[in-house]
Design a protein around this motif. Structure first.
Motif, PDB file in Angstrom:
ATOM      1  N   ILE A  85       0.847  -1.194   0.000  1.00 27.35           N
ATOM      2  CA  ILE A  85       0.000   0.000   0.000  1.00 27.35           C
ATOM      3  C   ILE A  85       0.880   1.241   0.000  1.00 27.35           C
ATOM      4  N   ASP A  86       1.905   1.218   0.804  1.00 23.45           N
ATOM      5  CA  ASP A  86       2.834   2.343   0.885  1.00 23.45           C
ATOM      6  C   ASP A  86       4.234   1.770   0.712  1.00 23.45           C
ATOM      7  N   PRO A  87       4.966   2.200  -0.328  1.00 24.02           N
ATOM      8  CA  PRO A  87       6.284   1.620  -0.575  1.00 24.02           C
ATOM      9  C   PRO A  87       7.291   1.905   0.524  1.00 24.02           C
ATOM     10  N   GLY A  88       6.994   2.847   1.377  1.00 21.50           N
ATOM     11  CA  GLY A  88       7.857   3.020   2.532  1.00 21.50           C
ATOM     12  C   GLY A  88       8.253   4.434   2.832  1.00 21.50           C
ATOM     13  N   ILE A  89       8.481   4.650   4.097  1.00 21.51           N
ATOM     14  CA  ILE A  89       8.984   5.918   4.607  1.00 21.51           C
ATOM     15  C   ILE A  89      10.183   5.570   5.481  1.00 21.51           C
ATOM     16  N   ASP A  90      11.301   6.223   5.241  1.00 20.88           N
ATOM     17  CA  ASP A  90      12.481   6.054   6.080  1.00 20.88           C
ATOM     18  C   ASP A  90      12.908   7.441   6.529  1.00 20.88           C
ATOM     19  N   GLN A  91      12.946   7.636   7.831  1.00 18.11           N
ATOM     20  CA  GLN A  91      13.326   8.943   8.369  1.00 18.11           C
ATOM     21  C   GLN A  91      14.472   8.778   9.355  1.00 18.11           C
ATOM     22  N   PRO A  92      15.553   9.520   9.148  1.00 14.17           N
ATOM     23  CA  PRO A  92      16.619   9.484  10.153  1.00 14.17           C
ATOM     24  C   PRO A  92      16.133  10.148  11.433  1.00 14.17           C
ATOM     25  N   ALA A  93      16.874   9.969  12.475  1.00 14.80           N
ATOM     26  CA  ALA A  93      16.495  10.565  13.758  1.00 14.80           C
ATOM     27  C   ALA A  93      16.508  12.084  13.669  1.00 14.80           C
ATOM     28  N   ALA A  94      15.401  12.693  14.042  1.00 14.86           N
ATOM     29  CA  ALA A  94      15.330  14.152  14.155  1.00 14.86           C
ATOM     30  C   ALA A  94      15.897  14.522  15.513  1.00 14.86           C
ATOM     31  N   PRO A  95      16.273  15.777  15.728  1.00 14.78           N
ATOM     32  CA  PRO A  95      16.763  16.159  17.055  1.00 14.78           C
ATOM     33  C   PRO A  95      15.763  15.753  18.140  1.00 14.78           C
ATOM     34  N   GLY A  96      16.218  14.969  19.072  1.00 18.05           N
ATOM     35  CA  GLY A  96      15.355  14.504  20.154  1.00 18.05           C
ATOM     36  C   GLY A  96      14.420  13.380  19.767  1.00 18.05           C
ATOM     37  N   GLY A  97      14.495  12.904  18.519  1.00 17.58           N
ATOM     38  CA  GLY A  97      13.600  11.849  18.054  1.00 17.58           C
ATOM     39  C   GLY A  97      14.348  10.569  17.728  1.00 17.58           C
TER      40      GLY A  97
END
Length: 158
Positions: free
Chosen positions: A79-91
């Motif tokens: 359905i969704d090919p994907g989301i990849d997010q590096p660490a945000a500040p504090g996340g």
């Protein structure tokens, strides 16, 4: 003989965490996961969230872990090919994958959200958490938002 306690610097175990679940959901201990939550029955199905945790090497990406969480012998449609997010500040870094399939004539969707703790053992292993949410496609408006809220509440305890 040396007495060794666990966890320790060589084998630190999983990083502690917390997650918020709706009061009407039941917490259960799954066979292979760390914890699971079941929604009240609706339309003959219980939406659910299972949280898995493992010590994994750095060369296995969060996206690969998410795709493995959705892989089984059932034919699936991405359905969704994907989301990849590096660490945000504090996340935390995160990978998201979702798929759909038909079970007993009903369309079922799954969301896999994977994140990791900043810990590293001397051998390069780190704590990786997979949250796998399952719900009926025809109840997506309600169940998907509840599951994503639960997943978004995941936080490491420092």
């Amino acid at each position: 003989m040396t007495v060794v306690e666990w966890p320790n610097a060589i084998s630190p175990g999983l990083w502690p965490f917390r997650l918020a679940a709706p009061e009407q959901w039941s917490a259960v201990e799954p066979d292979e996961g760390l914890m699971a939550f079941l929604a009240p029955p609706a339309d003959g199905f219980r939406a659910n969230l299972v949280l898995f945790g493992r010590r994994l090497p750095e060369d296995l990406t969060l996206g690969e872990v998410a795709e493995l969480a959705l892989a089984d012998d059932t034919p699936r449609r991405i359905i969704d090919p994907g989301i990849d997010q590096p660490a945000a500040p504090g996340g935390l870094p995160v990978a998201v994958r979702s798929s759909g399939t038909v079970v007993d004539g009903r369309e079922v969707r799954q969301i896999a959200v994977v994140t990791e703790a900043p810990d590293r053992s001397p051998s390069g292993l780190r704590s990786v958490y997979t949250m796998l949410g399952t719900y009926l496609a025809d109840r997506a408006d309600l169940d998907e938002s509840t599951l994503t809220s639960m997943m978004a509440s995941f936080e490491l305890i420092h």
